[in-house]
Design an enzyme around this catalytic site. Structure first.
Site, PDB file in Angstrom:
ATOM      1  N   LYS A  61       9.676  18.606  35.774  1.00 29.02           N
ATOM      2  CA  LYS A  61       9.795  18.191  37.178  1.00 29.02           C
ATOM      3  C   LYS A  61      10.642  19.242  37.902  1.00 29.02           C
ATOM      4  O   LYS A  61      10.133  20.331  38.168  1.00 29.02           O
ATOM      5  CB  LYS A  61      10.342  16.768  37.238  1.00 29.02           C
ATOM      6  CG  LYS A  61       9.436  15.795  36.451  1.00 29.02           C
ATOM      7  CD  LYS A  61       9.826  14.374  36.608  1.00 29.02           C
ATOM      8  CE  LYS A  61       9.175  13.446  35.586  1.00 29.02           C
ATOM      9  NZ  LYS A  61       7.732  13.452  35.527  1.00 29.02           N
ATOM     10  N   HIS A  72      14.000  12.222  36.915  1.00 31.04           N
ATOM     11  CA  HIS A  72      13.977  12.653  38.316  1.00 31.04           C
ATOM     12  C   HIS A  72      15.357  13.049  38.839  1.00 31.04           C
ATOM     13  O   HIS A  72      15.516  13.278  40.035  1.00 31.04           O
ATOM     14  CB  HIS A  72      13.370  11.541  39.181  1.00 31.04           C
ATOM     15  CG  HIS A  72      11.977  11.208  38.760  1.00 31.04           C
ATOM     16  ND1 HIS A  72      10.883  11.912  39.194  1.00 31.04           N
ATOM     17  CD2 HIS A  72      11.510  10.284  37.884  1.00 31.04           C
ATOM     18  CE1 HIS A  72       9.793  11.418  38.625  1.00 31.04           C
ATOM     19  NE2 HIS A  72      10.145  10.438  37.829  1.00 31.04           N
ATOM     20  N   SER A 118      11.548   5.845  39.148  1.00 28.78           N
ATOM     21  CA  SER A 118      10.503   6.825  39.465  1.00 28.78           C
ATOM     22  C   SER A 118       9.578   6.411  40.596  1.00 28.78           C
ATOM     23  O   SER A 118       9.003   7.261  41.260  1.00 28.78           O
ATOM     24  CB  SER A 118       9.680   7.129  38.210  1.00 28.78           C
ATOM     25  OG  SER A 118       9.050   5.960  37.742  1.00 28.78           O
TER      26      SER A 118
END
Ligand SMILES: Cc1ncc(COP(=O)(O)O)c(C=O)c1O
Length: 405
Positions: free
Chosen positions: A252, A221, A193
């Protein structure tokens, strides 16, 4: 009357945090999540959100969340195991499981309200498997939520912890080879990250097979971004195994909130029995589940493919335009493109200078990253324009020559 001890102590300890340039603060955004935002009336170009596909303010998801609230109400009313689990949660979980079905045999998914909760749930529950302690092998640069999951599991007295260095698989193998514990669990970020690079999933899986371990991958991610359909790192790396426990977040690239753990159905059955943060927490609203379902359909469909292509061309544009920057740009092919400057002071100075020029890229400092590795964690989105990225490259180049060393 004396001031309470705790308040005095907080003053003293916050002063130390200030001296070390480590004070964290909250900035409130006036506008919806996007590339052009405002803070206190001031316009800024944001290069720091994890809204990689630009879905967080997409009309189709706004409509889905509104429709979800109309159809299912706003609250779930209880935890999943009391009365808060609605049919729409089932539908969503089946959809989420289908995204990993090519990578995990007999895949089943469990929906969580955040990735943090999903990680601590999975690790604490998994570490209770078997009568002896679980050996957990945790990647050194793992996200705080994985670290906290391991800490909690250690608090249960059920874990022997081994930390392995970033990408140092030989070191990991040495430890595994000498480990006689029946149950071993390797835990890693998929996309790191703060660094943006990928875990070597195929190699880790090879080790998991060889030494009879499970492999947990936090793909916060990667989900939505990696792989042809955006199914994440497992699709991207073309792996398949019943040893994999996959965690994907939905706050996200998916543009909403929540997370899921996907694994062999037996593992999910175990989590439902043992994952305390899942059992003792109110279920996310069915309206959210409905909107996430829509988001996953967008991600795997034509729009998702288009947005991923745009994101990847933005990443290429940034890499090309920033080649001259002498600060340490970490090697990353993902939307996370950090610039490591070293000291907290330099990172703060740079973030402030960018802010004055209308760019928002916060300084990331320890303990989020190792000491002397403070950085600007720049993130790209499909929603950035070519001009915005080129503008940032120019501004950074000017700053590099003008900032005192
Ligand atoms: C790698 C990683 N894992 C887990 C999380 C936690 O996910 P969530 O924000 O959904 O709690 C984050 C970020 O927040 C993350 O970067």
């Amino acid at each position: 009357m004396h001031m309470p001890f705790a308040l005095n102590q907080i003053d003293a300890e916050l002063a130390i945090i200030d001296r070390e340039l480590l004070r964290r603060s909250i900035r409130s955004v006036d506008t919806p999540c996007g590339t052009e935002i405002q803070i206190g009336g001031k316009p800024l170009l944001a290069f720091c959100s994890n809204d990689y596909l630009g879905l967080a303010n997409h009309p189709k998801l706004i409509a889905a969340l509104s429709e979800g609230a109309r159809r299912f109400g706003t609250g779930s009313g209880a935890s999943h195991l009391i009365s808060g689990h609605h049919a729409i949660h089932d539908e969503l979980e089946a959809k989420l499981a289908s995204t990993q079905a090519g990578a995990i045999p007999n895949a089943r998914a469990l929906f969580f309200s955040t990735g943090y909760l999903a990680n601590i749930s999975a690790i604490t529950a998994l570490s209770l498997i078997g009568k002896s302690k679980t050996s957990i092998y945790s990647a050194a640069l793992n996200h705080a939520s994985l670290i906290d999951g391991v800490r909690l599991a250690r608090g249960q007295g059920s874990v022997d912890l081994h930390i392995f260095d970033h990408h140092h698989l030989a070191g990991l193998e040495d430890k595994l080879r000498n480990d006689l514990t029946p149950f071993k669990l390797i835990v890693t970020d998929g996309v790191f990250s703060m660094d943006g690079d990928l875990a070597p999933v195929q190699e880790l899986l090879h080790l998991a097979n060889q030494y009879d371990a499970l492999l947990m991958i936090d793909d916060a991610h990667g989900f939505g971004v990696l792989g042809k359909h955006g199914y994440g790192i497992l699709e991207d790396q073309e792996v398949c195994s019943d040893r994999i426990i996959y965690m994907g977040t939905l706050g996200k690239a998916a543009g909403l909130n929540g997370a899921f753990v996907c694994a062999h159905e037996k593992i999910i059955a175990w989590l439902i029995q043992k994952a305390r943060p899942y059992i003792y927490s109110t279920a996310s609203s069915p309206a959210l589940a409905f909107a996430v379902l829509r988001s996953v359909s967008l991600i795997e469909g034509e729009l998702g493919q288009e947005l991923r292509a745009r994101l990847h061309s933005n990443i290429a544009l940034w890499k090309e335009g920033s080649i001259f920057i002498r600060w340490n740009r970490l090697k990353s092919d993902t939307a996370i493109q950090p610039i490591v400057v070293g000291s907290n002071a330099t990172a703060l100075q740079l973030a402030r200078a960018l802010d004055q020029l209308g760019y928002w890229i916060p300084a990331i400092r320890p303990p989020t990253v190792p000491k002397e590795m403070a950085r600007l964690r720049m993130t790209l989105s499909a929603a950035h324009t070519k001009e915005q990225i080129q503008g940032l490259c120019k501004v950074l180049s000017d700053l590099e020559t003008s900032l005192p060393k």
